[in-house]
Design an enzyme around this catalytic site. Structure first.
Site, PDB file in Angstrom:
ATOM      1  N   GLY A   1      -5.583  -9.124  10.308  1.00 38.65           N
ATOM      2  CA  GLY A   1      -6.753  -8.506  10.763  1.00 38.65           C
ATOM      3  C   GLY A   1      -7.883  -8.609  10.632  1.00 38.65           C
ATOM      4  N   GLY A   2      -8.579  -7.671  10.444  1.00 42.33           N
ATOM      5  CA  GLY A   2     -10.133  -7.880  10.017  1.00 42.33           C
ATOM      6  C   GLY A   2      -9.775  -7.270   8.885  1.00 42.33           C
ATOM      7  N   MET A   3      -9.223  -6.246   9.106  1.00 44.37           N
ATOM      8  CA  MET A   3      -9.401  -5.078   7.444  1.00 44.37           C
ATOM      9  C   MET A   3      -7.608  -5.284   6.855  1.00 44.37           C
ATOM     10  SD  MET A   3      -9.028  -1.197   7.462  1.00 44.37           S
ATOM     11  CE  MET A   3      -9.191  -0.098   6.883  1.00 44.37           C
TER      12      MET A   3
ATOM     13  N   VAL B   1      -0.561  -8.627   6.187  1.00 49.56           N
ATOM     14  CA  VAL B   1       0.635  -8.196   6.404  1.00 49.56           C
ATOM     15  C   VAL B   1       1.803  -9.577   6.256  1.00 49.56           C
ATOM     16  CG1 VAL B   1       2.208  -6.804   7.454  1.00 49.56           C
ATOM     17  CG2 VAL B   1       0.521  -6.118   8.339  1.00 49.56           C
TER      18      VAL B   1
ATOM     19  N   LYS C   1       1.063  -4.630   3.331  1.00 46.09           N
ATOM     20  CA  LYS C   1      -0.393  -4.495   4.061  1.00 46.09           C
ATOM     21  C   LYS C   1      -1.050  -4.631   2.923  1.00 46.09           C
ATOM     22  CE  LYS C   1      -2.751  -2.394   7.677  1.00 46.09           C
ATOM     23  NZ  LYS C   1      -2.649  -1.284   8.376  1.00 46.09           N
TER      24      LYS C   1
ATOM     25  N   ASP D   1      -5.887   5.720  17.907  1.00 44.40           N
ATOM     26  CA  ASP D   1      -5.271   4.051  18.766  1.00 44.40           C
ATOM     27  C   ASP D   1      -5.012   3.716  18.706  1.00 44.40           C
ATOM     28  OD1 ASP D   1      -7.270   1.826  18.269  1.00 44.40           O
ATOM     29  OD2 ASP D   1      -6.610   1.329  16.365  1.00 44.40           O
TER      30      ASP D   1
END
Length: 784
Positions: free
Chosen positions: A25-27, A30, A45, A138
Site C-alpha cells: 500500500g501507500g504506507m 506486507v 508489515k 476505518d
C-alpha cells in the site's frame, strides 16, 4: 539474516526469513516471512522508507502495534513482534491466508448466513476493542481477513484512537476513514466512539448482502453528504428479513444504533435461532428480545411488499421500453421456502396455531404471486393454455374497447387473455402466427385481424394491428469451440445468429475446466458479434487452496503443466536406467509438504493419535512419524472434505515437479546449496549443527522454478509407487508402479539427516508402508 530485493534497495530484517511479498500500500508493504526464533510463518508489515522522516506516519505505524498488542481477542489480528532496523519500522503479526471480505465480494454477494456469521465475529472484536477504549475508525471489507479455518479477523488499526485522549495525528474537524464506510459523525469531523465502528460494520453487512455499498457518488464529499442526509437504503425483497438489522446499524443518530458489539451479537443470535427453528437463547447482555412467529410474519409481509414493488417497477420499465436488471428468481423462492422450513421445525402450539396458519397462508400467497409475476417462471405458458383461460373469462365490449384504446402495457399471460377475448367479441378470424419472444418476458402469439361484418356491432371504430418490433442478430464466437452458450434471461435457446429484440441480455459461456464468463450485453440498433475466450480454471503456475466442508482450506497446491523429461540417473544404484517419461495432462501438487497444522486437524477429526514432533515443534513444520498408510488415510479425508480427488504423487509426477524443467541432479544446478535446502552435510543449514538436527518450517528455503518448496532435503516424502530395485520394468507414462502384496513403498527427496548427494531430484529409497520415521513426511497431488 536474509536479504530480499524490494525493487529499489535490498531489505534486511534480522531474525526473519522473508518468503514473498503479500501486499503493498501507500504506507507499508506486507511480506510473508518465517520468524526464525519460533519457526512460524508471520505477516511482516514494513513501513515505507519514504515515510520514515514523517513523524506523523511513524507515530501512526507504531501506535497500530501498541494498540493491537493490548487487544487479545480471537477475532483481532495478533501481534508477535515489533521493532526497528536501520530506520525501518516493522510489525510481525498473524499470517491470515484466507483472503479478505473484499476478495470474496469480487465473486459476488456473500450468502446471507455467512454474512451474518462474519458480522457477528467482527462485532465481538469491536466490542472488545471498545471495552479497551479504542475506536477502529476505518472498518471496511479490506480490513476483515480470514484464517485458515474460515473465522473472520479484524486488522489494520493504523488510524484507531483512544476515545478518552487525542494525539497530534488528529485534530478537531479532521476527517479520518474511508468515505463509503464512514459514519455521519465521522463525515462531520465530530468526536466518535464505538458506535461509529458499528455503523461502518452495517455498511459492510449491506455490501455483503447486495455486493454494492448503500451510498454511491462520484466524489468523496458527495458520498459523505449522502451518509448525513439520505434515507437508509432498502434491501432487495429477498433480503427483507435483514432490513431491521440494517436500520439499526445505519441510523443517523448514534443513540438509535446498536450501542455496543454485544447488542449486535444478541440480535444476530436471535435471528439465527429463529431461522433454525430453535427457541431463542439467552441474551449476552440486557437485550432479551427474540424473533417470534409474529416477527417472521412481519418479515414475510415485507418480502411480499418488496416483491410487489419490484414487479410494479418491472412492469413500468417494460411499458416505457426500458430494460430492467433481473434479479435471480431462485433467491426469492428460497426465501419463501426458508420461512416454510422454519415453521415446520417449530414445536406446534395451540396458542400460536392461528399465527402459524397466517404465516403459511401468506407464504402460499407470496409463492403464487411470484410464480405468476416472474417472467422466467411463466414463460413456459403455451398459447393454447392462455386461450383456454381467456375463454373462461367474461369480457364486456366496453371493457375490451377501453383496454385497446388505452394501449394497455399488459404482458405475458395477461396479453394472451386480452387478444383472444377481443377476437371472440368481434368475430375476427384467428390465424396462427409465429411467437415473438421479448427479453425477460413470455411468449406471445400475435394474430392478424380483419374487420368484423358490418351487421355486427363493433366496440371499436377501426381495426387494430400490431407490428412486430425490429430484431437484430446475436452471434457469440467462443474459444474453445465446444463451450456452452446460454442466454439466461429469455426462454429460447441460443443459436448462432439468433434474432433478438432491442434490450439487455444476460450471456453465459461455460465449459468444465474453464472459468465461466457471464456478462450483460445491450442490443439497440445493430447486430452484435461477441467474442469470448475462456480462461482455464487451472492454468500452469496457479496456486490455490480448496475450501473444506468443515471450514478453512486445504494445503496450498501448484498447477503443473504437461510435459516430458528424462527420469532416473545411470550413475546411481536404484535409479537406472534413465528413461523418457511423458506426462499428458496437467495436475496440481502441494507447494509444500503437509504440515502438522494440516495433519493434526485430520487426526482430531478422525479420533487418531497425534504423531510425535520429536520436540522440534509442530505448526508449520512438516509432519513426521506417519506411515504410508496414514498418508493415504489423510488423502481420503481431504478428498471428502474438499470434494476434490487428492492422492499421493506417482514417482514420475514427483520427479517431474521436483526437477522443475532442469536436467541437473539439483533444481538449482551446480551451484551452492546454501539457502536452498536443509541437509546434514553440504547445505550449511542452520537447522543442522554438530550436535543437533531438526526439520525446518515448510517454505523456509527458496522454491524451485515450479513454485515447490523443500523437494530436496528437510524430510523424505512418501509417493504412491511400490519400490523396485531399478527402473527396468517402468513404463513411459506417469502412472505409479503397483504390485500385489507390495511391502516397500518409494520415498523421494532425502531428509535433513542425509548428505547433499542424497537429496537430489533422482534420489529414491524404499520403506515399509506400515513403518513411520522422523525423517519421512509427504505431499499430495490433486487431480484436475
Amino acid at each position: 539474516m536474509e536479504v530480499v530485493s524490494s525493487g529499489v534497495a535490498s531489505l534486511e530484517i534480522p531474525g526473519y526469513q522473508i518468503l514473498k511479498k503479500i501486499n503493498q500500500g501507500g504506507m507499508s508493504t506486507v511480506y510473508l516471512a518465517t520468524q526464525r526464533s519460533m519457526g512460524r510463518q508471520v505477516a511482516l508489515k514494513v513501513m515505507s522508507p519514504v515515510l520514515n522522516a514523517d513523524p506523523i506516519f511513524s507515530e501512526r505505524f507504531q501506535r497500530e502495534a501498541n494498540i493491537v498488542g493490548q487487544l487479545s481477542h480471537p477475532n483481532i489480528v495478533a501481534i508477535h513482534d515489533i521493532g526497528r532496523y536501520r530506520s525501518l519500522n516493522y510489525i510481525a503479526m498473524d499470517y491470515l491466508p484466507g483472503g479478505s471480505v473484499a476478495d470474496a465480494l469480487t465473486r459476488g454477494a456473500i450468502e446471507p448466513l455467512e454474512a451474518l456469521h462474519i458480522t457477528r465475529q467482527i462485532a465481538m472484536a469491536l466490542d472488545h476493542a471498545s471495552n479497551k477504549g479504542y475506536v477502529h475508525r476505518d472498518l471496511k471489507p479490506e480490513n476483515i481477513l480470514f484464517r485458515e479455518d474460515g473465522s473472520a479477523v479484524l486488522t489494520d488499526f493504523g488510524v484507531a484512537r483512544a476515545v478518552a485522549r487525542t494525539t497530534r495525528m488528529t485534530s478537531t474537524g479532521m476527517v479520518v476513514g474511508t468515505p463509503h464506510y464512514m459514519s455521519p459523525e465521522q463525515a462531520r469531523g465530530a468526536a466518535v466512539d464505538g458506535r461509529a465502528d458499528l455503523y461502518s460494520l452495517g455498511v459492510v453487512l449491506y455490501e455483503m448482502l447486495t455486493s454494492a455499498v448503500p451510498y454511491q457518488a462520484e466524489e468523496a464529499v458527495a458520498i459523505a453528504i449522502k451518509h448525513l442526509t439520505d434515507p437508509i437504503p432498502r434491501l432487495p425483497a429477498r433480503h427483507s428479513l435483514y432490513q431491521g438489522l440494517i436500520d439499526r446499524f445505519l441510523a443517523k443518530d448514534p443513540d438509535q444504533r446498536y450501542q455496543r458489539g454485544l447488542d449486535v451479537v444478541d440480535a444476530i443470535d436471535q435471528l439465527l435461532a429463529a431461522l433454525e427453528g430453535k427457541p431463542p437463547g439467552n441474551a449476552t447482555k440486557l437485550n432479551n428480545t427474540s424473533v417470534r412467529v409474529s416477527s417472521l410474519l412481519r418479515a414475510l409481509l415485507m418480502t411480499l411488499y418488496g416483491t410487489l414493488c419490484d414487479r410494479l417497477s418491472a412492469a413500468w420499465a417494460r411499458w416505457r421500453d426500458k430494460p430492467l436488471h433481473q434479479q435471480n428468481p431462485r433467491a426469492e423462492q428460497q426465501t419463501i421456502m426458508r420461512f416454510q422450513q422454519v415453521l415446520q421445525q417449530n414445536t406446534p402450539s395451540k396458542r400460536r396455531s392461528w399465527r402459524l396458519a397466517m404465516v403459511i397462508s401468506a407464504a402460499a400467497v407470496v409463492t403464487l404471486i411470484i410464480w405468476g409475476k416472474n417472467p422466467q417462471w411463466s414463460a413456459t405458458t403455451t398459447s393454447r393454455t392462455a386461450t383456454e383461460s381467456a375463454e373462461s373469462v367474461a369480457h364486456s365490449p366496453a371493457d375490451t374497447a377501453l383496454a385497446i384504446q388505452e394501449d394497455s402495457p399488459a404482458t405475458g399471460a395477461s396479453a394472451n387473455l386480452i387478444q383472444p377475448a377481443l377476437r371472440e367479441e368481434t368475430g375476427e378470424p384467428i390465424s396462427a402466427s409465429p411467437p415473438i419472444t421479448k427479453p425477460g418476458g413470455p411468449t406471445e402469439n400475435i394474430a392478424d385481424s380483419t374487420p368484423a361484418p358490418a351487421s355486427k356491432p363493433k366496440p371499436i371504430s377501426a381495426p387494430v394491428s400490431e407490428q412486430a418490433p425490429a430484431t437484430f442478430s446475436l452471434l457469440v464466437s467462443v474459444k474453445p469451440d465446444d463451450a456452452r452458450i446460454r442466454i439466461m434471461n429469455i426462454v429460447p435457446r441460443y443459436t448462432p445468429g439468433i434474432a433478438l429484440e432491442p434490450g439487455r441480455y444476460d450471456i453465459e459461456v461455460s465449459k468444465p475446466g474453464y472459468s465461466t464468463v457471464r456478462r450483460w450485453i445491450e442490443i439497440s440498433t445493430a447486430d452484435i458479434n461477441l467474442a469470448v475466450e475462456l480462461e482455464r480454471k487451472y492454468f500452469p503456475g496457479r496456486t490455490f487452496q480448496s475450501p473444506l466442508r468443515s471450514g478453512g482450506r486445504g494445503p496450498e497446491m501448484v498447477v503443473i503443466s504437461p510435459g516430458s523429461f528424462t527420469m532416473g540417473n545411470n550413475q546411481r544404484p536404484f535409479t537406472s536406467p534413465e528413461h523418457k517419461i511423458s506426462i499428458n495432462k496437467p495436475y496440481a501438487i502441494g507447494a509444500q509438504e503437509i504440515t502438522f497444522n494440516d495433519y493434526d486437524r485430520f487426526a482430531k477429526a478422525s479420533g487418531r493419535a497425534l504423531p510425535s514432533d520429536e520436540n522440534w515443534g509442530r505448526g508449520t513444520r512438516p509432519v513426521v512419524n506417519i506411515s504410508w498408510q496414514d498418508a493415504q488415510r489423510y488423502a481420503s479425508w481431504l478428498s471428502e472434505e474438499s470434494g476434490q480427488k487428492y492422492r499421493l504423487a506417482s514417482e514420475a509426477e514427483w520427479e517431474y515437479a521436483a526437477r522443475a524443467g532442469t536436467t541437473t541432479p539439483f533444481w538449482w544446478g551446480d551451484g551452492s546449496a546454501k539457502g536452498k535446502a536443509n541437509c546434514r552435510r553440504g547445505c550449511a543449514s542452520e537447522f543442522n549443527t554438530l550436535f543437533t538436527t531438526s526439520t525446518a518450517p515448510v517454505g523456509n528455503y527458496k522454491a524451485n522454478e515450479f513454485g515447490l518448496y523443500d523437494t530436496a532435503g528437510n524430510v523424505g516424502e512418501w509417493v504412491q509407487d511400490c519400490f523396485l530395485g531399478d527402473f527396468t520394468n517402468h513404463r513411459g507414462d506417469a502412472r505409479p508402479v503397483q504390485l500385489k502384496n507390495c511391502e516397500l513403498r518409494v520415498v523421494r527427496g532425502g531428509s535433513m539427516r542425509e548428505p547433499l548427494r542424497n537429496i537430489s531430484s533422482d534420489y529414491r529409497t524404499g520403506l515399509s508402508e506400515q513403518a513411520s520415521s522422523k525423517e519421512v513426511g509427504f505431499r499430495l497431488v490433486m487431480e484436475l
